[in-house]
Design a protein around this motif. Structure first.
Motif, short mmCIF file in Angstrom:
data_model
loop_
_atom_site.label_atom_id
_atom_site.label_comp_id
_atom_site.label_asym_id
_atom_site.label_seq_id
_atom_site.Cartn_x
_atom_site.Cartn_y
_atom_site.Cartn_z
N TYR A 32 1.61 -1.08 0.33
CA TYR A 32 -0.04 -0.01 -0.02
C TYR A 32 1.13 1.18 -0.65
O TYR A 32 1.73 1.21 -0.14
N ILE A 33 0.37 2.36 0.44
CA ILE A 33 0.78 3.40 -0.13
C ILE A 33 1.12 4.66 1.27
O ILE A 33 0.33 5.02 1.79
N PHE A 34 2.57 4.27 2.28
CA PHE A 34 2.60 4.83 3.85
C PHE A 34 3.12 5.48 3.39
O PHE A 34 4.30 5.34 2.66
N ARG A 35 3.22 6.57 4.20
CA ARG A 35 4.20 8.05 3.97
C ARG A 35 4.54 8.53 5.61
O ARG A 35 3.35 9.39 6.32
N PRO A 36 5.68 9.28 5.87
CA PRO A 36 5.47 10.44 7.55
C PRO A 36 4.23 10.98 6.89
O PRO A 36 4.63 11.87 5.50
N GLY A 37 3.80 11.68 8.14
CA GLY A 37 3.17 12.90 7.57
C GLY A 37 4.69 14.50 7.87
O GLY A 37 5.17 14.08 8.37
N LYS A 38 4.13 15.56 7.56
CA LYS A 38 4.60 16.42 7.44
C LYS A 38 4.05 17.54 9.09
O LYS A 38 3.73 17.07 10.18
N GLY A 39 5.23 18.43 9.27
CA GLY A 39 5.11 19.41 10.29
C GLY A 39 6.02 18.70 11.19
O GLY A 39 6.64 17.57 11.22
N PRO A 40 6.04 19.28 12.23
CA PRO A 40 7.11 18.79 13.64
C PRO A 40 7.14 17.43 14.56
O PRO A 40 7.86 16.65 14.32
N GLY A 41 5.46 17.09 13.91
CA GLY A 41 5.64 15.68 13.89
C GLY A 41 4.67 15.22 14.06
O GLY A 41 3.98 13.65 14.32
N GLY A 42 5.06 15.68 12.31
CA GLY A 42 4.20 14.21 11.73
C GLY A 42 3.01 14.50 11.42
O GLY A 42 1.86 13.79 10.78
N GLU A 43 2.45 15.26 11.90
CA GLU A 43 0.86 15.91 12.33
C GLU A 43 -0.10 15.93 10.82
O GLU A 43 -1.52 15.78 10.73
#
Length: 538
Positions: free
Chosen positions: A139-150
């Motif tokens: 599947y397509i999993f990715r880390p988030g953006k922003g300081p905490g990946g939020e």
């Protein structure tokens, strides 16, 4: 950008069954209930095969009946090789395919390759795995953006509204271009290609004659998953370039599937549900080494206007002709308001729908009929709120698709109009009490009914299959009308105005949505009507 393949010589376009087939879409939940639970099923479809054979269609397209939690009514598949108990069993599927063939009907099944259900074993395995585990590579999993990946990984929006990303408790996000219960597959992973080849072989070995490919423009995403940069992205689909649809890489998938289809006898076909920003881009899906057909949504969305219809017809025939493919014509399906309602509802909408059918079936190429349109069914606009479960309503409460999915009526005077067995409390969507006169039983007894108009049109079309692929020759006609001739001495005239119109009679009347008055070489066409003619010079 990939451009069109070289034009195909006429010798390569010999008519085959799929080039001028009339294909009937069965929305399985709403066609016929065979086991008495208020929901349509494969046994119900099988019981109505004589009706479909008598109607005169060539093939059936069945919406998904695979194992599914039904978050999107079957387009969220948990097991592609089995039948959901709501619809029956794998044995029922085999029996339906075999019996349809005995009736001279081919079977096309839906395949959903862009995404699975979140209940699919693969996604459950991915949820149980840690970030970076190979199980998540399907599947397509990715880390988030922003300081905490939020924040989501990019600005992509779901077709059903809101962000196309959902965050897991471990902090990673997964992509779903539709509902959160429909995670997108990662087609950069070779395992996905192998799995779907195996799925297609499974159903081809059971005898299906082809596949309707859901979201055939999906699967491949632009490298790096770039932002779109604009809100309200659903309005861009099919009109502008977006990084998550109609990427050039999808064509390699379709070429591989075409090779697989061609390896089986009997001309098994692939039909693309594809939205592309131009007719030329759409034609890419039906090049000689790709799929056989693509739905013509430009025709479906054309307003009731002669000039607009003619422009869409000309453009559709020209672009499909460049790659040697037939054009497909469709007026309604399970995702749009029924065309009786789109064309004006009530008597005006039905008049126009009857005329549009004769226009459609008079054109070269393949035509699709959505179940119930042969009965002149309108959109049901007043369903009780508690029945409105379409996830598309998350985007816009007024944009649900439930109203075109109401079960079709078979017999006047019977409970649930014969859709379900007697004793059933209710059908999965309620049926309007006024639908008795629209039922199959009532219309079969009325020679002027919409059902009998369809039956006559399909019979004549089959008898005149010497049409070939040649485009129609437009004839001079008054403003607001269309007139064209075809090979074999056939002509069609359509009055799209609200007033009677006189134009030259084209010979002997074969069929009419409203009979014209013919005198002295002129034909007076009723408002919103169409006529098929056998030309005098044939």
């Amino acid at each position: 950008m990939t451009e069109l393949a070289h034009p195909v010589h006429e010798a390569a376009t010999a008519t085959r069954w799929w080039r001028d087939a009339v294909i009937y879409q069965v929305y399985v939940r709403s066609f016929a209930d065979g086991n008495g639970d208020g929901i349509g099923d494969l046994l119900g479809v099988r019981s109505r095969l004589p009706y479909l054979a008598d109607l005169g269609v060539d093939a059936l397209w069945l919406t998904p009946f695979f194992t599914s939690p039904m978050a999107d009514f079957g387009y969220d598949v948990a097991d592609y090789r089995d039948v959901d108990p709501i619809f029956g069993s794998l044995a029922d599927a085999r029996a339906l395919i075999d019996e349809a063939h005995r009736h001279g009907l081919r079977i096309i099944v839906d395949v959903v390759p862009n995404h699975t259900s979140d209940r699919h074993a693969w996604f459950q395995e991915a949820l149980a795995a840690a970030p970076g585990d190979p199980a998540r590579e399907r599947y397509i999993f990715r880390p988030g953006k922003g300081p905490g990946g939020e924040l989501p990984p990019n600005d992509w929006e779901s077709v059903f509204g809101g962000s196309a990303w959902t965050r897991l408790p471990d902090g990673e996000w997964y992509l779903h271009l539709f509902a959160a219960e429909q995670p997108d597959l990662n087609w950069d992973n070779p395992e996905i290609h192998a799995e779907f080849e195996s799925i297609l072989r499974f159903w081809l070995d059971l005898g299906v004659d082809g596949f309707r490919i859901d979201v055939a423009h999906g699967m491949v995403k632009a490298p790096g998953l770039p932002d779109v940069g604009h809100p309200d992205q659903v309005r861009m689909i099919g009109a502008e370039v977006v990084p998550f649809f109609d990427q050039d890489g999808v064509h390699e998938i379709h070429r591989a599937w075409r090779r697989l289809l061609d390896s089986y006898p009997g001309e098994r076909i692939g039909v693309a549900e594809a939205w592309a920003p131009s007719a030329l881009r759409l034609a890419n899906y039906i090049r000689p080494d790709e799929l056989h057909q693509a739905f013509n949504f430009h025709f479906l969305t054309a307003p009731w206007d002669a000039a607009r219809f003619r422009a869409v017809i000309d453009e559709s025939l020209a672009t499909a002709g460049l790659v040697g493919a037939p054009t497909t014509w469709v007026l309604s399906n399970h995702d749009v308001k029924r065309h009786v309602t789109r064309y004006g509802h009530g008597e005006a909408g039905l008049r126009r729908a009857r005329a549009a059918m004769l226009l459609t079936l008079g054109l070269p190429g393949s035509a699709y009929i959505y179940q119930g349109e042969e009965l002149g069914l309108p959109e049901v606009l007043d369903l009780p709120e508690e029945f409105l479960l379409d996830p598309q309503r998350l985007r816009n409460p007024d944009d649900g698709r439930d109203g075109c999915r109401v079960p079709i009526p078979w017999a006047d005077g019977e409970p649930h109009f014969g859709f379900s067995l007697p004793g059933v409390e209710g059908t999965w969507l309620p049926m309007p009490e006024s639908w008795g006169p629209l039922s199959v039983e009532a219309q079969l007894g009325d020679p002027r009914s919409t059902l009998n108009l369809y039956r006559d049109a399909l019979r004549i079309r089959r008898e005149l299959r010497s049409f070939g692929d040649a485009p129609p020759v437009w004839l001079d006609s008054p403003e607001g009308t269309l007139a064209f001739a075809r090979d074999g001495g056939f002509a069609c005239t359509v009055n799209l105005t609200g007033e009677p119109v006189e134009l030259p009679a084209q010979g002997r009347v074969l069929l009419a949505s409203v009979p014209p008055v013919v005198e002295g070489g002129l034909a007076r066409l009723a408002p919103d009507s169409a006529v098929w003619w056998r030309r005098d010079d044939a």
